[in-house]
Design a protein around this motif. Structure first.
Motif, mmCIF file in Angstrom:
data_model
loop_
_atom_site.group_PDB
_atom_site.id
_atom_site.type_symbol
_atom_site.label_atom_id
_atom_site.label_comp_id
_atom_site.label_asym_id
_atom_site.label_seq_id
_atom_site.Cartn_x
_atom_site.Cartn_y
_atom_site.Cartn_z
ATOM 1 N N HIS A 226 63.550 -18.132 -21.149
ATOM 2 C CA HIS A 226 63.146 -18.143 -19.735
ATOM 3 C C HIS A 226 64.258 -17.533 -18.906
ATOM 4 O O HIS A 226 65.438 -17.605 -19.275
ATOM 5 C CB HIS A 226 62.907 -19.594 -19.279
ATOM 6 C CG HIS A 226 64.095 -20.496 -19.526
ATOM 7 N ND1 HIS A 226 65.129 -20.628 -18.633
ATOM 8 C CD2 HIS A 226 64.423 -21.280 -20.595
ATOM 9 C CE1 HIS A 226 66.042 -21.461 -19.125
ATOM 10 N NE2 HIS A 226 65.644 -21.865 -20.326
ATOM 11 N N GLU B 152 66.364 -18.729 -27.080
ATOM 12 C CA GLU B 152 66.502 -20.068 -27.657
ATOM 13 C C GLU B 152 65.427 -20.403 -28.689
ATOM 14 O O GLU B 152 64.588 -21.271 -28.471
ATOM 15 C CB GLU B 152 66.527 -21.125 -26.554
ATOM 16 C CG GLU B 152 65.432 -21.041 -25.517
ATOM 17 C CD GLU B 152 65.563 -22.155 -24.464
ATOM 18 O OE1 GLU B 152 65.654 -23.328 -24.865
ATOM 19 O OE2 GLU B 152 65.580 -21.838 -23.259
ATOM 20 N N ASP C 249 72.949 -22.854 -19.089
ATOM 21 C CA ASP C 249 71.967 -23.495 -19.977
ATOM 22 C C ASP C 249 72.266 -23.016 -21.390
ATOM 23 O O ASP C 249 72.113 -21.830 -21.676
ATOM 24 C CB ASP C 249 70.548 -23.078 -19.542
ATOM 25 C CG ASP C 249 69.459 -23.817 -20.308
ATOM 26 O OD1 ASP C 249 69.777 -24.760 -21.058
ATOM 27 O OD2 ASP C 249 68.280 -23.436 -20.145
ATOM 28 N N HIS D 286 64.954 -22.666 -14.686
ATOM 29 C CA HIS D 286 63.822 -21.927 -15.259
ATOM 30 C C HIS D 286 63.202 -21.095 -14.143
ATOM 31 O O HIS D 286 62.739 -21.650 -13.140
ATOM 32 C CB HIS D 286 62.756 -22.877 -15.805
ATOM 33 C CG HIS D 286 63.136 -23.526 -17.100
ATOM 34 N ND1 HIS D 286 62.214 -23.988 -18.003
ATOM 35 C CD2 HIS D 286 64.348 -23.796 -17.651
ATOM 36 C CE1 HIS D 286 62.831 -24.518 -19.049
ATOM 37 N NE2 HIS D 286 64.131 -24.426 -18.859
ATOM 38 N N GLU E 137 70.689 -21.709 -28.386
ATOM 39 C CA GLU E 137 70.365 -21.025 -27.126
ATOM 40 C C GLU E 137 71.606 -20.445 -26.469
ATOM 41 O O GLU E 137 72.611 -21.135 -26.317
ATOM 42 C CB GLU E 137 69.729 -22.028 -26.149
ATOM 43 C CG GLU E 137 69.538 -21.478 -24.747
ATOM 44 C CD GLU E 137 69.024 -22.519 -23.748
ATOM 45 O OE1 GLU E 137 69.306 -23.725 -23.934
ATOM 46 O OE2 GLU E 137 68.343 -22.122 -22.796
ATOM 47 N N SER F 220 67.344 -16.792 -21.198
ATOM 48 C CA SER F 220 67.795 -17.497 -22.392
ATOM 49 C C SER F 220 67.125 -16.908 -23.624
ATOM 50 O O SER F 220 66.016 -16.378 -23.556
ATOM 51 C CB SER F 220 67.498 -18.991 -22.288
ATOM 52 O OG SER F 220 66.110 -19.233 -22.362
HETATM 53 MN MN LIG Z 1 66.875 -23.157 -21.748
#
Ligand SMILES: [Mn+2]
Length: 356
Positions: A289, A318, A225, A296, A332, A316
């Motif tokens: 997260h 971000e 991510d 998540h 992020e 993360s």
């Molecule tokens: Mn994210």
């Protein structure tokens, strides 16, 4: 069953005062058993007792069978899906997975008024935060792939291109590198970037747009991510100022990560940079997260988080600034807490880029 993970979950149950729990989320079942079952409307539940007893209940269509360490009790379509489970569970408190359908929970409660359901995901969720060595390698691998796909996505910026074409390009690049599946990729041009969850639509790229790529997918069950923001053809003074604030917020938070630091402190550090730059009211979400078998998952990286950095945590960082009607910027990375600091899993550069 993964015995190491099971033992840690059993210890967590004891610490939480839970003698029995039901694990039902696809990802949590996978974490403990190695079975990947997407039950949709059907029923699956792993009953775990603090004394180590474990039984899996589920529809026969899942194709599972009993093993020496994990008996499987099957029901068929048309059966009462919770009858066998209701006959097995012990009276008193029963921890229930946060993602179990209420139709099953209510059915179980009707069978067993002597059972008191409580929220019971915590022992599994708590342990999933701390990635073991195999998981750490999987997270590194997924993010290394994501660095390559980000480069391909940014290289796809050209006159006339639409957001959804780039989202499709991202998915093709993922699949070519062995990703498990396609996903909804967030590609946002100009004012669309002011909506933190805008997903790619038919909007056409224009000179002067900010372009947010927030791209994510699982590979071998573990997610990457990452978000980068670039500018197309030109960048205004305001865009440059906002970009540098977000970049500094991202880097300041990452620089502070080491075991023992509260995650709420990281949110505070990033937010302070953006607030002092005059855009605090435009950073409208938490800092980050947890990420793993779910994109998540715990820990929460926000001002109200009670979690503290510990080796093996992956989450993360971000920060973003969103200016409705104008543009947005978000940057992020996924980071992994190490014994003495942090490993930033994403290596794609964060210097401001204007794409010609
Ligand atoms: Mn994210």
């Amino acid at each position: 069953m993964n015995q190491q993970r099971l033992q840690r979950v059993l210890a967590g149950m004891k610490a939480a005062g839970l003698e029995q729990i039901l694990v039902t989320a696809t990802t949590s079942l996978y974490y403990l058993t190695g079975y990947w079952v997407e039950p949709h409307e059907r029923m699956i539940a792993l009953w775990l007792c603090a004394d180590g007893k474990a039984v899996l209940f589920g529809n026969e269509i899942f194709g599972l069978s009993s093993t020496r360490e994990l008996p499987f009790v099957a029901h068929k379509d048309g059966d009462d899906p919770v009858a066998a489970l209701a006959a097995a569970v012990r009276p008193g408190k029963l921890g229930i997975d946060k993602f179990w359908y209420s139709k099953f929970l209510i059915g179980l409660m009707e069978h067993r008024p002597d059972v008191r359901p409580v929220l019971g995901s915590q022992p599994v969720d708590e342990n999933r935060q701390y990635k073991d060595e195999a998981e750490r390698q999987a997270m590194r691998h997924a993010s290394a792939m994501n660095d390559q796909v980000m480069a391909a996505a940014i290289a796809g910026l050209k006159a006339g291109v639409r957001e959804n074409e780039l989202a499709a390009l991202v998915n093709r690049e993922y699949l070519a590198r062995g990703a498990d599946c396609e996903g909804t990729q967030l590609v946002c041009f100009g004012p669309n970037g002011a909506d933190p969850h805008h997903s790619g639509d038919g909007t056409v790229l224009k000179p002067g747009d900010s372009v947010i790529f927030d791209i994510f997918t699982p590979i071998s069950r573990y997610w990457c991510d990452m978000t980068r923001t670039v500018f197309y053809k030109t960048v205004s003074q305001k865009q440059r100022q906002v970009y540098e604030l977000v970049r500094r917020a991202n880097e300041a938070a990452e620089a502070a990560i080491r075991p023992g630091v509260p995650l709420g402190k990281l949110d505070e550090i990033a937010r302070k940079v953006i607030t002092e730059g005059g855009y605090g009211h435009c950073f409208t979400h938490r800092l980050g997260h947890g990420c793993g078998i779910d994109c998540h998952e715990p820990p929460d990286v926000s001002g109200v988080s009670q979690a503290v950095c510990q080796p093996g945590m992956v989450f993360s960082i971000e920060p973003g600034i969103y200016l409705p009607g104008e543009f947005g910027v978000r940057i992020e990375d996924l980071v992994m807490v190490t014994e003495d600091g942090c490993e930033v899993l994403n290596k794609y550069p964060k210097d401001l880029q204007v794409i010609e």
